[in-house]
Enzyme design. Structure first.
Site, mmCIF file in Angstrom:
data_model
loop_
_atom_site.group_PDB
_atom_site.id
_atom_site.type_symbol
_atom_site.label_atom_id
_atom_site.label_comp_id
_atom_site.label_asym_id
_atom_site.label_seq_id
_atom_site.Cartn_x
_atom_site.Cartn_y
_atom_site.Cartn_z
ATOM 1 N N VAL A 132 0.813 -1.172 -0.069
ATOM 2 C CA VAL A 132 0.087 -0.040 0.027
ATOM 3 C C VAL A 132 1.009 1.209 0.054
ATOM 4 C CG1 VAL A 132 -1.593 1.454 1.409
ATOM 5 C CG2 VAL A 132 -2.032 -1.275 0.933
ATOM 6 N N CYS A 133 0.457 2.301 -0.882
ATOM 7 C CA CYS A 133 1.186 3.697 -0.586
ATOM 8 C C CYS A 133 2.667 3.532 -1.190
ATOM 9 C CB CYS A 133 0.982 4.267 0.938
ATOM 10 S SG CYS A 133 1.384 6.055 0.787
ATOM 11 N N THR A 134 3.609 4.164 -0.486
ATOM 12 C CA THR A 134 4.994 4.103 -0.829
ATOM 13 C C THR A 134 5.667 2.748 -0.534
ATOM 14 O OG1 THR A 134 5.751 5.004 1.223
ATOM 15 C CG2 THR A 134 5.012 6.377 -0.662
ATOM 16 N N GLY A 182 -2.819 2.437 -3.999
ATOM 17 C CA GLY A 182 -2.224 3.830 -4.069
ATOM 18 C C GLY A 182 -1.994 4.238 -2.519
#
Length: 259
Positions: A132-134, A182
């Site tokens: 998830v995310c970075t 994202g």
């Protein structure tokens, strides 16, 4: 009970045992719980982890929080987490390897040979490799997104192609056994998507209803497209130093991976 009654009862034990075994054999066996290794690290965003972890908990998965040691790890909101597995004790065979985000912490992980080594080794064997995310930057730095479609937080997702991934700017991207999401809130979308793969769609729907996941944000500002150029530019300016550091590490990873 007299001696004769005791002898009759004792003689009946083998018969009782065989009946119990026969009944047990006819009962459907429960499938093994999915084994999920969730990396934690200093500077991570707690919500990136807790969103999908909530889904996995309801799914009754065998969830392991993993770090180098079991000392408390500080998160973005000041709530510390402690691993219940280290890199050495985490099972070699995982159903799911998961990496949360948090740009500063993700950059540190991209630089850390021990972290990259762990992610690379478990990811090579895992049934699903996810983030998830970075967190996807960490997967990419370990070479695990090379040749796969993937996404990340909107302000660094353009770095993924430097490390061999194909950028797909969607909330959750699924390419074979790679699932990336994202920024932050997309963790619940990701968790439900993966739950449908680990169990089935009906189970994922029940979990969604149970946690009442029915988002209706008060503002249309959750993406650069909706927020508009002025607000997007403001965020990019505020995060510019970290984004520059992430680009530097992505370039170094590109060189290390021979891309």
């Amino acid at each position: 009970m007299n001696r004769r009654e005791f002898g009759v009862a004792l003689g009946a034990l083998p018969l009782l045992s065989s009946v119990v075994q026969a009944v047990s054999a006819t009962e459907p066996s429960q499938p093994p719980k999915p084994k999920i290794g969730m990396l934690i690290y200093p500077g991570m965003i707690l919500q990136d982890l807790v969103g999908p972890q909530t889904v996995f908990s309801i799914l009754q998965a065998d969830t392991r929080l993993v770090w180098k040691d079991k000392n408390p790890v500080a998160t973005d909101v000041g709530i510390a987490l402690s691993a219940n597995d280290t890199f050495d004790t985490c099972p070699a065979e995982l159903d799911v390897l998961f990496v949360p985000g948090g740009l500063g912490g993700s950059i540190a992980c991209m630089k850390d040979a021990d972290v990259i080594g762990f992610v690379e080794s478990r990811g090579a064997r895992a049934r699903y490799v996810t983030s998830v995310c970075t967190g996807s930057l960490v997967l990419a730095a370990a070479g695990l997104l090379r040749g796969y479609q993937a996404t990340s937080h909107w302000y660094v997702r353009d770095l993924l192609p430097l490390m061999g991934a194909t950028l797909k700017a969607e909330r959750v991207v699924e390419d074979r056994n790679r699932l990336t999401a994202g920024g932050v809130t997309s963790g619940i979308d990701f968790g439900l998507t993966l739950a449908a793969r680990l169990a089935d769609e009906d189970t994922a729907r029940r979990i969604q209803l149970l946690i009442e996941y029915d988002p209706k944000p008060p503002f249309a500002a959750g993406s650069p497209e909706d927020a508009g150029p002025a607000l997007t530019r403001d965020i990019l300016q505020r995060r510019a130093p970290l984004i520059a550091s992430a680009r530097k590490e992505a370039e170094l990873a590109k060189e290390r991976l021979g891309i």
